[in-house]
Write an enzyme that holds these catalytic residues in place. Sequence first.
Site, PDB file in Angstrom:
ATOM      1  N   ASN A 159       2.533   1.515  -3.244  1.00  0.00           N
ATOM      2  CA  ASN A 159       2.513   0.629  -4.406  1.00  0.00           C
ATOM      3  C   ASN A 159       3.620   1.061  -5.385  1.00  0.00           C
ATOM      4  OD1 ASN A 159       1.918  -0.242  -7.081  1.00  0.00           O
ATOM      5  ND2 ASN A 159      -0.082  -0.910  -6.386  1.00  0.00           N
ATOM      6  N   HIS A 206       4.596   1.280 -10.585  1.00  0.00           N
ATOM      7  CA  HIS A 206       4.919   2.178 -11.694  1.00  0.00           C
ATOM      8  C   HIS A 206       6.400   2.521 -11.796  1.00  0.00           C
ATOM      9  CE1 HIS A 206       0.949   2.040 -13.001  1.00  0.00           C
ATOM     10  NE2 HIS A 206       0.443   2.606 -11.918  1.00  0.00           N
ATOM     11  N   HIS A 259       1.663  -5.475  -7.630  1.00  0.00           N
ATOM     12  CA  HIS A 259       0.645  -6.258  -8.337  1.00  0.00           C
ATOM     13  C   HIS A 259       1.353  -7.106  -9.383  1.00  0.00           C
ATOM     14  CE1 HIS A 259      -3.463  -6.075 -10.686  1.00  0.00           C
ATOM     15  NE2 HIS A 259      -3.005  -7.308 -10.550  1.00  0.00           N
ATOM     16  N   ARG A 296       0.744  -8.914 -12.263  1.00  0.00           N
ATOM     17  CA  ARG A 296      -0.354  -9.111 -13.221  1.00  0.00           C
ATOM     18  C   ARG A 296      -0.074 -10.330 -14.087  1.00  0.00           C
ATOM     19  NH1 ARG A 296      -3.630  -4.177 -13.984  1.00  0.00           N
ATOM     20  NH2 ARG A 296      -4.506  -5.346 -15.695  1.00  0.00           N
ATOM     21  N   ARG A 300       2.984  -6.870 -17.059  1.00  0.00           N
ATOM     22  CA  ARG A 300       3.303  -5.620 -17.773  1.00  0.00           C
ATOM     23  C   ARG A 300       4.260  -4.716 -16.993  1.00  0.00           C
ATOM     24  NH1 ARG A 300      -2.402  -2.411 -17.499  1.00  0.00           N
ATOM     25  NH2 ARG A 300      -3.086  -4.259 -18.578  1.00  0.00           N
ATOM     26  N   GLU A 304      -0.946  -7.645  -4.595  1.00  0.00           N
ATOM     27  CA  GLU A 304      -2.227  -7.573  -5.305  1.00  0.00           C
ATOM     28  C   GLU A 304      -2.233  -8.660  -6.357  1.00  0.00           C
ATOM     29  OE1 GLU A 304      -2.774  -3.768  -7.049  1.00  0.00           O
ATOM     30  OE2 GLU A 304      -2.637  -2.726  -5.154  1.00  0.00           O
ATOM     31  N   THR A 331      -6.226  -1.207 -12.309  1.00  0.00           N
ATOM     32  CA  THR A 331      -7.382  -1.940 -11.802  1.00  0.00           C
ATOM     33  C   THR A 331      -8.589  -1.009 -11.798  1.00  0.00           C
ATOM     34  OG1 THR A 331      -5.827  -3.072 -10.383  1.00  0.00           O
ATOM     35  CG2 THR A 331      -8.160  -3.405  -9.914  1.00  0.00           C
ATOM     36  N   GLU A 352     -10.435  -3.923   0.999  1.00  0.00           N
ATOM     37  CA  GLU A 352      -9.894  -2.632   0.581  1.00  0.00           C
ATOM     38  C   GLU A 352     -10.980  -1.982  -0.265  1.00  0.00           C
ATOM     39  OE1 GLU A 352      -5.963  -2.541  -1.159  1.00  0.00           O
ATOM     40  OE2 GLU A 352      -6.368  -0.634  -2.147  1.00  0.00           O
ATOM     41  N   HIS A 379      -6.910   3.487  -4.458  1.00  0.00           N
ATOM     42  CA  HIS A 379      -7.119   3.785  -5.872  1.00  0.00           C
ATOM     43  C   HIS A 379      -7.405   5.268  -6.096  1.00  0.00           C
ATOM     44  CE1 HIS A 379      -7.620   2.894 -10.102  1.00  0.00           C
ATOM     45  NE2 HIS A 379      -8.465   3.902 -10.091  1.00  0.00           N
TER      46      HIS A 379
HETATM   47  N1  PXP Z   1      -5.148  -0.607  -4.356  1.00  0.00           N
HETATM   48  C1  PXP Z   1      -5.381  -1.491  -5.344  1.00  0.00           C
HETATM   49  C2  PXP Z   1      -6.102  -2.748  -4.994  1.00  0.00           C
HETATM   50  C3  PXP Z   1      -4.943  -1.251  -6.658  1.00  0.00           C
HETATM   51  O1  PXP Z   1      -5.186  -2.167  -7.619  1.00  0.00           O
HETATM   52  C4  PXP Z   1      -4.222  -0.077  -6.929  1.00  0.00           C
HETATM   53  C5  PXP Z   1      -3.720   0.171  -8.318  1.00  0.00           C
HETATM   54  O2  PXP Z   1      -2.748  -0.762  -8.620  1.00  0.00           O
HETATM   55  C6  PXP Z   1      -3.971   0.803  -5.874  1.00  0.00           C
HETATM   56  C7  PXP Z   1      -4.468   0.541  -4.604  1.00  0.00           C
HETATM   57  C8  PXP Z   1      -3.167   2.050  -6.062  1.00  0.00           C
HETATM   58  O3  PXP Z   1      -3.843   2.914  -6.906  1.00  0.00           O
HETATM   59  P1  PXP Z   1      -3.127   4.244  -7.380  1.00  0.00           P
HETATM   60  O4  PXP Z   1      -1.969   3.845  -8.233  1.00  0.00           O
HETATM   61  O5  PXP Z   1      -4.210   4.941  -8.156  1.00  0.00           O
HETATM   62  O6  PXP Z   1      -2.703   4.983  -6.155  1.00  0.00           O
END
Ligand code: PXP
Length: 244
Positions: free
Chosen positions: A7, A10, A43, A45, A49, A70, A101, A151, A191
């Site tokens: 992901n 960030h 994602h 959003r 953001r 996402e 999330t 998931e 997550h």
């Molecule tokens: N899976 C989903 C559905 C999420 O919303 C997120 C956070 O955006 C993640 C995985 C990744 O989470 P993390 O950034 O804590 O690894």
Amino acid sequence: MALLGVNIDHVATVRQARRTDEPDPIWAASEAELGGADGITFHLREDRRHIGDRDARLLSETVGVKLNMEMAIAPAIVDIACEIAPAQSSLVPERREELTTEGGLDVVAHAQRIKDVVARLNEGGTVVSAFIEPILDQVQASADCGCAAVELWTGAYAHAKGEAQRQQALDDLRAALALGQELGLEVHGGHGLTYRNIAPIAAVQGFSEFNIGHSIVSRAVFVGMREAVRQMKELLQRHAPREN
Ligand code: PXP
């Protein structure tokens, strides 16, 4: 061995801190691919953001591995997903005040809307995964809505205080995973997964994909994205359940 979806949200968070054009999440996606990522997750959003429409479009044009979007089930976001047709959409809950999330989508409560969204996305060839807490009713409802995957939210495991809580969280994940498999769903996890806590989860038989963001992007600040992804892949491999 489970696939690794990286992901890259960030990377865009750092860019948006100055509303400039660097670091570019598109570059991050390419670097993640070169490091061995099996998928790229982002994602889009509603408040934009971090990832923006330009990013979503360019990712859909440039990512060579599985692209996972996402998304909330908001109509405007569903329209964009239908337009860019990622390989997979992960339906997530979204609240403006949250940092990330928090918890899973309540598929039981929103079943009819989710069923409609799944049907629309499937029409364009997008496979749908529901991001849910490891609760059996939510797994069943996801299958009933036509999702091909769930998931499982690994937050309770990641944030567990002490061994008893951690074991309980792992048991809940295993039970939800078993039901998901029984119902013919692919089961993913995500997550709060980090280089420090991935081993016990990676060792659970049955997860076919992990989506990991914050920890990989954090490590990439020091070692680069390619190396950060390579290190996480190595951990997944080292701790993968032995094939029967
Ligand atoms: N899976 C989903 C559905 C999420 O919303 C997120 C956070 O955006 C993640 C995985 C990744 O989470 P993390 O950034 O804590 O690894």
